[in-house]
Scaffold this active site. Sequence first.
Site, PDB file in Angstrom:
ATOM      1  N   GLU A  93       0.822  -1.208   0.000  1.00 43.26           N
ATOM      2  CA  GLU A  93       0.000   0.000   0.000  1.00 43.26           C
ATOM      3  C   GLU A  93       0.856   1.258   0.000  1.00 43.26           C
ATOM      4  O   GLU A  93       1.953   1.264   0.545  1.00 43.26           O
ATOM      5  CB  GLU A  93      -0.877   0.033   1.253  1.00 43.26           C
ATOM      6  CG  GLU A  93      -2.012  -0.966   1.220  1.00 43.26           C
ATOM      7  CD  GLU A  93      -2.721  -1.057   2.559  1.00 43.26           C
ATOM      8  OE1 GLU A  93      -3.947  -1.000   2.556  1.00 43.26           O
ATOM      9  OE2 GLU A  93      -2.049  -1.190   3.592  1.00 43.26           O
ATOM     10  N   CYS A 108       3.349   8.548   0.806  1.00 43.64           N
ATOM     11  CA  CYS A 108       3.769   7.730   1.942  1.00 43.64           C
ATOM     12  C   CYS A 108       3.893   6.297   1.410  1.00 43.64           C
ATOM     13  O   CYS A 108       2.911   5.729   0.938  1.00 43.64           O
ATOM     14  CB  CYS A 108       2.698   7.831   3.021  1.00 43.64           C
ATOM     15  SG  CYS A 108       2.896   6.662   4.370  1.00 43.64           S
ATOM     16  N   CYS A 115       4.648  -6.221   8.899  1.00 41.17           N
ATOM     17  CA  CYS A 115       5.716  -5.664   9.735  1.00 41.17           C
ATOM     18  C   CYS A 115       5.942  -6.573  10.938  1.00 41.17           C
ATOM     19  O   CYS A 115       4.982  -7.075  11.521  1.00 41.17           O
ATOM     20  CB  CYS A 115       5.318  -4.267  10.218  1.00 41.17           C
ATOM     21  SG  CYS A 115       6.572  -3.468  11.248  1.00 41.17           S
ATOM     22  N   CYS A 119       4.134  -3.315  17.337  1.00 42.81           N
ATOM     23  CA  CYS A 119       3.640  -2.215  18.185  1.00 42.81           C
ATOM     24  C   CYS A 119       2.154  -2.459  18.469  1.00 42.81           C
ATOM     25  O   CYS A 119       1.380  -2.742  17.551  1.00 42.81           O
ATOM     26  CB  CYS A 119       3.827  -0.870  17.480  1.00 42.81           C
ATOM     27  SG  CYS A 119       5.548  -0.499  17.118  1.00 42.81           S
ATOM     28  N   CYS A 122      -0.776  -0.500  16.431  1.00 45.83           N
ATOM     29  CA  CYS A 122      -0.684  -0.297  14.983  1.00 45.83           C
ATOM     30  C   CYS A 122      -1.357  -1.431  14.209  1.00 45.83           C
ATOM     31  O   CYS A 122      -1.147  -2.613  14.482  1.00 45.83           O
ATOM     32  CB  CYS A 122       0.782  -0.195  14.579  1.00 45.83           C
ATOM     33  SG  CYS A 122       1.018   0.037  12.805  1.00 45.83           S
ATOM     34  N   CYS A 334      -2.243   7.199   9.434  1.00 42.91           N
ATOM     35  CA  CYS A 334      -1.126   6.541  10.115  1.00 42.91           C
ATOM     36  C   CYS A 334      -1.612   5.349  10.923  1.00 42.91           C
ATOM     37  O   CYS A 334      -2.570   5.458  11.683  1.00 42.91           O
ATOM     38  CB  CYS A 334      -0.447   7.499  11.084  1.00 42.91           C
ATOM     39  SG  CYS A 334       0.157   8.981  10.317  1.00 42.91           S
TER      40      CYS A 334
HETATM   41  N1  SAH Z   1       7.911   1.326  11.221  1.00 48.22           N
HETATM   42  C1  SAH Z   1       8.180   2.713  11.034  1.00 48.22           C
HETATM   43  C2  SAH Z   1       7.398   3.309   9.888  1.00 48.22           C
HETATM   44  C3  SAH Z   1       5.903   3.378  10.116  1.00 48.22           C
HETATM   45  S1  SAH Z   1       5.485   5.038  10.192  1.00 48.22           S
HETATM   46  C4  SAH Z   1       7.965   3.438  12.336  1.00 48.22           C
HETATM   47  O1  SAH Z   1       7.594   2.819  13.316  1.00 48.22           O
HETATM   48  O2  SAH Z   1       8.239   4.630  12.415  1.00 48.22           O
HETATM   49  C5  SAH Z   1       3.858   5.009  10.750  1.00 48.22           C
HETATM   50  C6  SAH Z   1       3.668   5.884  11.956  1.00 48.22           C
HETATM   51  O3  SAH Z   1       2.298   5.803  12.393  1.00 48.22           O
HETATM   52  C7  SAH Z   1       4.512   5.430  13.114  1.00 48.22           C
HETATM   53  O4  SAH Z   1       4.970   6.540  13.830  1.00 48.22           O
HETATM   54  C8  SAH Z   1       3.496   4.643  13.928  1.00 48.22           C
HETATM   55  O5  SAH Z   1       3.881   4.499  15.246  1.00 48.22           O
HETATM   56  C9  SAH Z   1       2.271   5.491  13.767  1.00 48.22           C
HETATM   57  N2  SAH Z   1       1.017   4.809  14.090  1.00 48.22           N
HETATM   58  C10 SAH Z   1       0.796   3.491  14.172  1.00 48.22           C
HETATM   59  N3  SAH Z   1      -0.492   3.238  14.477  1.00 48.22           N
HETATM   60  C11 SAH Z   1      -1.092   4.447  14.574  1.00 48.22           C
HETATM   61  C12 SAH Z   1      -2.425   4.850  14.824  1.00 48.22           C
HETATM   62  N4  SAH Z   1      -3.389   3.968  15.000  1.00 48.22           N
HETATM   63  N5  SAH Z   1      -2.684   6.159  14.853  1.00 48.22           N
HETATM   64  C13 SAH Z   1      -1.710   7.074  14.594  1.00 48.22           C
HETATM   65  N6  SAH Z   1      -0.450   6.747  14.336  1.00 48.22           N
HETATM   66  C14 SAH Z   1      -0.138   5.446  14.321  1.00 48.22           C
END
Ligand code: SAH
Length: 343
Positions: A93, A108, A115, A119, A122, A334
């Site tokens: 995506e 993006c 992944c 986390c 996420c 995000c």
């Molecule tokens: N793996 C990398 C790249 C992903 S960036 C990283 O962790 O930075 C995507 C961003 O969105 C990350 O900062 C992640 O923590 C954040 N994110 C994940 N789930 C989210 C959510 N439900 N709402 C807002 N941000 C979120």
Amino acid sequence: MDKKYILLGKTVAELEKFMLDNAQTKYRAKQVYNRLYLKSVGDIDSMTDLPLATREMLKEKAQICSAVIKDKQISKDGTIKYLFENQDGTYSEAVLMRFDNRANLTACISTQVGCPMGCSFCATAKLGFIRNLSYEEIVQQIYLIQADTGLKVTNIVFMGQGEPLLNFDNLIKSIKIFREHFQVGARRITVSTCGLIPEINKLAELDFQSTLAISLHAPNQKKREEIMPVSKKYDFENLIKCLKKYADKTGRRVTVEYVLMKDINDSVNDAKELAIAIAKLKSNVNLIIYNENEKSHYKKPLKESIQKFKYILEASGKKVTIRLERGADIDAACGQLSAKFNK
Ligand code: SAH
């Protein structure tokens, strides 16, 4: 069937070799190069400055991309989410964002299918890890978006599916292609990581000129390891130390990303603690309002806590921005990328 030669991602020299091997001239290679990188076109037939016979040869022996656009969703706010089908049947995506009053077009993009970082908040993590994308598959995302929209992408953020630093070589190779061939400036590229210390050190050694964003999301080790398993391996204090070293070595400010989640990490105390933790780190802060999704129990913070949080960090001397939410209605925001088709 033999796999066809993938044109996208190749240098002029590589294209010249391919064209010469197929009874074409170097000049034709240069034409193909320009069509690929300066003006993304949908297919080989659209390379109308090439003679018909050259196009026929190309269609037989080569293809522009290995992936195709499988689906496209457009949000009320104009954000477009693309679903790409890779040659092996997996899905990737990418998201294209436009902001009012800004000429920028930001894409993006993803570096992995799924992944492995796990986390807790996420949606991509729920997929688990499927595989790394090749550099061609990373680069194709920008190409396919440009071919589809007829617009030039001006900014690239590696914030789609996956942890970019776990796919290090392909990440670096794709950035080189974006800079040299797509002519996207280093400063217009951002790589976001959940905090892999050895790889951040490697970036520092490379004198990385793009922006490094760090998904910090907590003000201390205790809170961070509860939501981000990576913190058990690379702890909070060492991560901050490593980032300080990185900022000193590269002379570049890092972006601290912090997803605000109600009653998890959004209190006044959290803000104060964060301000102290990053006080000596050359950084800007980007606050992200949690995007709720059905797979998770976390909630958006209240407006009041967002403002307080921002104010406390600003009062400590940081430049703070709140990330505009884009494409939430199509699960493009995000943490919402989970390519529902991936098995
Ligand atoms: N793996 C990398 C790249 C992903 S960036 C990283 O962790 O930075 C995507 C961003 O969105 C990350 O900062 C992640 O923590 C954040 N994110 C994940 N789930 C989210 C959510 N439900 N709402 C807002 N941000 C979120």
